[in-house]
Motif scaffolding. Structure first.
Motif, PDB file in Angstrom:
ATOM      1  N   MET A  23      -4.574   9.874 -13.480  1.00 13.98           N
ATOM      2  CA  MET A  23      -4.324  11.310 -13.619  1.00 13.98           C
ATOM      3  C   MET A  23      -4.529  11.756 -15.069  1.00 13.98           C
ATOM      4  SD  MET A  23      -1.167  12.049 -10.982  1.00 13.98           S
ATOM      5  CE  MET A  23      -0.162  10.671 -11.512  1.00 13.98           C
ATOM      6  N   TRP A  24      -4.114  10.890 -16.025  1.00 19.84           N
ATOM      7  CA  TRP A  24      -4.330  11.221 -17.438  1.00 19.84           C
ATOM      8  C   TRP A  24      -5.813  11.230 -17.766  1.00 19.84           C
ATOM      9  CZ3 TRP A  24      -1.674  13.334 -21.231  1.00 19.84           C
ATOM     10  CH2 TRP A  24      -0.282  13.382 -21.142  1.00 19.84           C
ATOM     11  N   LEU A  25      -6.552  10.238 -17.248  1.00 17.49           N
ATOM     12  CA  LEU A  25      -7.986  10.192 -17.522  1.00 17.49           C
ATOM     13  C   LEU A  25      -8.687  11.425 -16.967  1.00 17.49           C
ATOM     14  CD1 LEU A  25      -8.745   6.414 -16.834  1.00 17.49           C
ATOM     15  CD2 LEU A  25      -8.970   7.593 -19.032  1.00 17.49           C
ATOM     16  N   LEU A  26      -8.355  11.813 -15.740  1.00 18.09           N
ATOM     17  CA  LEU A  26      -8.955  13.013 -15.157  1.00 18.09           C
ATOM     18  C   LEU A  26      -8.528  14.259 -15.925  1.00 18.09           C
ATOM     19  CD1 LEU A  26      -8.656  12.238 -11.338  1.00 18.09           C
ATOM     20  CD2 LEU A  26     -10.751  12.346 -12.704  1.00 18.09           C
ATOM     21  N   GLY A  27      -7.319  14.225 -16.472  1.00 13.83           N
ATOM     22  CA  GLY A  27      -6.882  15.336 -17.309  1.00 13.83           C
ATOM     23  C   GLY A  27      -7.726  15.467 -18.567  1.00 13.83           C
ATOM     24  N   TRP A  28      -8.025  14.331 -19.216  1.00 12.97           N
ATOM     25  CA  TRP A  28      -8.858  14.378 -20.417  1.00 12.97           C
ATOM     26  C   TRP A  28     -10.292  14.768 -20.095  1.00 12.97           C
ATOM     27  CZ3 TRP A  28      -7.011  15.110 -24.911  1.00 12.97           C
ATOM     28  CH2 TRP A  28      -5.793  14.572 -25.297  1.00 12.97           C
ATOM     29  N   VAL A  29     -10.773  14.367 -18.914  1.00 15.85           N
ATOM     30  CA  VAL A  29     -12.106  14.806 -18.491  1.00 15.85           C
ATOM     31  C   VAL A  29     -12.166  16.321 -18.431  1.00 15.85           C
ATOM     32  CG1 VAL A  29     -13.665  14.896 -16.490  1.00 15.85           C
ATOM     33  CG2 VAL A  29     -12.757  12.697 -17.266  1.00 15.85           C
ATOM     34  N   SER A  30     -11.151  16.923 -17.821  1.00 17.14           N
ATOM     35  CA  SER A  30     -11.118  18.378 -17.735  1.00 17.14           C
ATOM     36  C   SER A  30     -10.947  19.016 -19.113  1.00 17.14           C
ATOM     37  CB  SER A  30      -9.992  18.831 -16.803  1.00 17.14           C
ATOM     38  OG  SER A  30     -10.342  18.609 -15.457  1.00 17.14           O
ATOM     39  N   PHE A  31     -10.176  18.377 -19.978  1.00 14.99           N
ATOM     40  CA  PHE A  31      -9.970  18.903 -21.330  1.00 14.99           C
ATOM     41  C   PHE A  31     -11.298  19.051 -22.060  1.00 14.99           C
ATOM     42  CE2 PHE A  31      -9.525  18.119 -25.869  1.00 14.99           C
ATOM     43  CZ  PHE A  31      -8.558  19.043 -26.237  1.00 14.99           C
ATOM     44  N   PHE A  32     -12.090  17.977 -22.106  1.00 14.16           N
ATOM     45  CA  PHE A  32     -13.341  18.029 -22.853  1.00 14.16           C
ATOM     46  C   PHE A  32     -14.401  18.874 -22.142  1.00 14.16           C
ATOM     47  CE2 PHE A  32     -11.506  14.273 -24.941  1.00 14.16           C
ATOM     48  CZ  PHE A  32     -11.725  14.621 -26.266  1.00 14.16           C
ATOM     49  N   THR A  33     -14.370  18.902 -20.814  1.00 16.28           N
ATOM     50  CA  THR A  33     -15.314  19.757 -20.091  1.00 16.28           C
ATOM     51  C   THR A  33     -15.060  21.221 -20.407  1.00 16.28           C
ATOM     52  OG1 THR A  33     -15.584  18.187 -18.280  1.00 16.28           O
ATOM     53  CG2 THR A  33     -16.135  20.467 -17.818  1.00 16.28           C
ATOM     54  N   ASP A  34     -13.794  21.613 -20.380  1.00 11.73           N
ATOM     55  CA  ASP A  34     -13.499  23.008 -20.671  1.00 11.73           C
ATOM     56  C   ASP A  34     -13.665  23.321 -22.152  1.00 11.73           C
ATOM     57  OD1 ASP A  34     -12.870  23.893 -18.032  1.00 11.73           O
ATOM     58  OD2 ASP A  34     -11.491  25.317 -18.979  1.00 11.73           O
ATOM     59  N   MET A  35     -13.463  22.334 -23.013  1.00  7.95           N
ATOM     60  CA  MET A  35     -13.751  22.557 -24.425  1.00  7.95           C
ATOM     61  C   MET A  35     -15.207  22.989 -24.595  1.00  7.95           C
ATOM     62  SD  MET A  35     -13.983  19.831 -27.568  1.00  7.95           S
ATOM     63  CE  MET A  35     -12.264  19.423 -27.608  1.00  7.95           C
ATOM     64  N   ALA A  36     -16.127  22.259 -23.935  1.00 11.36           N
ATOM     65  CA  ALA A  36     -17.548  22.591 -24.037  1.00 11.36           C
ATOM     66  C   ALA A  36     -17.858  23.913 -23.359  1.00 11.36           C
ATOM     67  CB  ALA A  36     -18.382  21.472 -23.414  1.00 11.36           C
ATOM     68  N   SER A  37     -17.304  24.103 -22.163  1.00 15.87           N
ATOM     69  CA  SER A  37     -17.604  25.314 -21.405  1.00 15.87           C
ATOM     70  C   SER A  37     -17.113  26.566 -22.111  1.00 15.87           C
ATOM     71  CB  SER A  37     -16.976  25.208 -20.013  1.00 15.87           C
ATOM     72  OG  SER A  37     -17.247  26.360 -19.241  1.00 15.87           O
ATOM     73  N   ARG A  96     -12.924  15.531  -6.973  1.00 11.33           N
ATOM     74  CA  ARG A  96     -11.933  15.340  -8.037  1.00 11.33           C
ATOM     75  C   ARG A  96     -10.546  15.746  -7.572  1.00 11.33           C
ATOM     76  NH1 ARG A  96     -12.488  19.797 -11.757  1.00 11.33           N
ATOM     77  NH2 ARG A  96     -11.170  20.656 -10.109  1.00 11.33           N
ATOM     78  N   ASP A  97     -10.439  16.892  -6.883  1.00  7.35           N
ATOM     79  CA  ASP A  97      -9.134  17.335  -6.404  1.00  7.35           C
ATOM     80  C   ASP A  97      -8.582  16.367  -5.361  1.00  7.35           C
ATOM     81  OD1 ASP A  97      -9.207  19.536  -8.053  1.00  7.35           O
ATOM     82  OD2 ASP A  97      -9.993  20.894  -6.524  1.00  7.35           O
ATOM     83  N   ALA A  98      -9.476  15.801  -4.529  1.00  7.74           N
ATOM     84  CA  ALA A  98      -9.035  14.798  -3.558  1.00  7.74           C
ATOM     85  C   ALA A  98      -8.516  13.555  -4.270  1.00  7.74           C
ATOM     86  CB  ALA A  98     -10.183  14.439  -2.616  1.00  7.74           C
ATOM     87  N   MET A  99      -9.160  13.151  -5.348  1.00  9.04           N
ATOM     88  CA  MET A  99      -8.677  12.009  -6.132  1.00  9.04           C
ATOM     89  C   MET A  99      -7.295  12.289  -6.705  1.00  9.04           C
ATOM     90  SD  MET A  99     -12.127  10.772  -8.201  1.00  9.04           S
ATOM     91  CE  MET A  99     -11.329   9.358  -8.987  1.00  9.04           C
ATOM     92  N   LEU A 100      -7.089  13.484  -7.229  1.00 13.11           N
ATOM     93  CA  LEU A 100      -5.778  13.836  -7.770  1.00 13.11           C
ATOM     94  C   LEU A 100      -4.704  13.806  -6.683  1.00 13.11           C
ATOM     95  CD1 LEU A 100      -6.711  16.781 -10.165  1.00 13.11           C
ATOM     96  CD2 LEU A 100      -5.641  14.622 -10.837  1.00 13.11           C
ATOM     97  N   ALA A 101      -5.052  14.334  -5.493  1.00 11.26           N
ATOM     98  CA  ALA A 101      -4.094  14.320  -4.388  1.00 11.26           C
ATOM     99  C   ALA A 101      -3.773  12.895  -3.963  1.00 11.26           C
ATOM    100  CB  ALA A 101      -4.650  15.110  -3.201  1.00 11.26           C
ATOM    101  N   ASP A 102      -4.756  11.994  -4.006  1.00  6.20           N
ATOM    102  CA  ASP A 102      -4.520  10.590  -3.660  1.00  6.20           C
ATOM    103  C   ASP A 102      -3.630   9.905  -4.686  1.00  6.20           C
ATOM    104  OD1 ASP A 102      -6.108  10.845  -1.427  1.00  6.20           O
ATOM    105  OD2 ASP A 102      -7.915  10.085  -2.390  1.00  6.20           O
ATOM    106  N   PHE A 103      -3.830  10.222  -5.958  1.00  6.75           N
ATOM    107  CA  PHE A 103      -3.031   9.597  -7.014  1.00  6.75           C
ATOM    108  C   PHE A 103      -1.606  10.162  -7.077  1.00  6.75           C
ATOM    109  CE2 PHE A 103      -7.231   8.901  -9.412  1.00  6.75           C
ATOM    110  CZ  PHE A 103      -7.300   7.566  -9.026  1.00  6.75           C
ATOM    111  N   ALA A 104      -1.394  11.409  -6.641  1.00  3.95           N
ATOM    112  CA  ALA A 104      -0.117  12.102  -6.861  1.00  3.95           C
ATOM    113  C   ALA A 104       0.926  11.719  -5.825  1.00  3.95           C
ATOM    114  CB  ALA A 104      -0.338  13.615  -6.815  1.00  3.95           C
TER     115      ALA A 104
END
Length: 392
Positions: free
Chosen positions: A1-15, A110-118
């Motif tokens: 969940m932390w790794l996917l969080g950082w993925v979103s962090f850097f993606t939105d930084m660029a976007s 990605r959202d399915a992965m988060l739901a599986d991890f949560a």
């Protein structure tokens, strides 16, 4: 969940180094108008809407959502810097189309992965945390953009090209994310047949009536939820200097970070529906205010308060989807949800741009506010009782 969080962090930084400046780049550098902005943003959303259900279904069928997540983020990271090379607005349209195509591929898996991890009892907090990381990146991106423009005024092209750096970081993080394990079993709604988790056939019809009622209401709301680019264009029209636009966009995301963390935790405790409805009503207030208020200071204050809407709705809507979807169909469920948002945003951006150009900006904002109020009322009318939770 932390790794996917950082993925979103850097993606939105660029976007978000690009997005808040895109209306100015289109209108001031490329000479496009408000209607062109609506076409670009609407077509961009259409690109990812068409793939969301398919990518979610493939994630369920392949039982390997990580590959789709990697492909989606990879496409967006590769094409985003190309905006710096555009010489006409149709080229920006093509690049944004490809960018959103990547989003369409990655979103549902990605959202399915988060739901599986949560854990089931903490879904609101997990999705709220993920949205907070997303918005934290959106705080950082505009700050970097403003700092760059301070030293290199008007050099949008070089700024857009530099977004390749966080894009590379995103790919490196995704490679470290493990594949989730789907071993949970679900209670079955009366009248429905339990499908084998390894067999995704029939998942669309097995999502259940409550799920599709929820999607219909969300679609209605999204018809009034036009691209936020119009809010930025409104700020510019009222005289806010270009160098301040990214700073205000960053400040908005600070509000989103805090409200997402709080809103997700509250939904785990008090339920999703009431908080979602409250968020939609706040959205209606913000849009109605943009329709009536013409003073720069007041509009800036209202714009910053807009962040509360995201904290009350974004993570909670996804947690609600995870509550209603069986484990074996989570990818498909998130695909339908994301597609509903995309189709609504496509129509909303085109309609909003047409009303803005043909009538007035005030009329466009009031239309969005009215649809938000109607959707809030239907949310309570159609769901007198909370939807059954089919996932554990």
């Amino acid at each position: 969940m932390w790794l996917l969080g950082w993925v979103s962090f850097f993606t939105d930084m660029a976007s978000e180094m690009v997005y808040p400046l895109l209306p100015l780049f289109l209108t001031q550098v490329l000479g496009a108008g408000a209607m062109s902005l609506g076409v670009i943003e609407g077509a961009a959303e259409a690109a990812n809407s068409g793939l969301k259900i398919l990518s979610g279904w493939l994630a369920d069928r392949w039982r390997s959502p990580k590959k789709l997540v990697l492909a989606g983020y990879g496409i967006a990271s590769a094409v985003r810097p190309l905006i710096g090379l555009a010489s006409a607005w149709p080229q920006v349209l093509a690049i944004r189309f490809a960018d959103r195509l990547g989003k369409g591929i990655r979103g549902a898996p990605r959202d399915a992965m988060l739901a599986d991890f949560a854990p089931a009892a903490a879904r609101g907090r997990v999705f709220g945390f993920h949205r907070a990381m997303d918005h934290a990146g959106a705080v950082t991106g505009p700050l970097l953009a403003s700092a760059f423009l301070y030293f290199y005024p008007g050099d949008y092209r070089s700024l857009f090209t530099l977004t390749i750096i966080p894009g590379i970081i995103v790919i490196l993080f995704i490679l470290r994310v493990p594949e989730p394990s789907r071993t949970s079993q679900n209670p079955v709604e009366p009248g429905r047949t339990q499908k084998n988790p390894a067999d995704p056939r029939g998942t669309l019809q097995n999502l259940g009536v409550p799920f599709y009622k929820a999607m219909a209401v969300i679609l209605l709301f999204s018809l009034g939820n036009a691209s936020d680019a119009f809010l930025l264009l409104r700020l510019s029209d009222l005289g806010v200097p270009a160098v301040w636009i990214p700073l205000l966009w960053s400040a908005l995301h600070v509000v989103k970070v805090v409200s997402s963390l709080v809103g997700g935790a509250l939904s785990d405790r008090f339920g999703r529906r009431g908080l979602i409805a409250l968020g939609w009503l706040w959205y209606a207030f913000v849009y109605a205010s943009f329709g009536f208020v013409d003073t720069k200071a007041a509009v800036i204050a209202i714009f910053l308060s807009y962040g509360l809407y995201f904290g009350l709705t974004e993570g909670n809507e996804k947690a609600w989807v995870a509550d209603m979807a069986p484990v074996y169909a989570r990818g498909t469920a998130f695909g339908v949800y994301n597609a509903a948002l995309g189709v609504g945003t496509l129509a909303a951006s085109l309609i909003f741009g047409a009303i803005w150009t043909g009538v007035s900006p005030h009329a466009a904002f009031l239309t969005g506010a009215g649809l938000a109020v109607l959707a809030s009322l239907l949310l309570f009318t159609l769901f007198s009782k909370p939807a059954v939770n089919y996932s554990v």
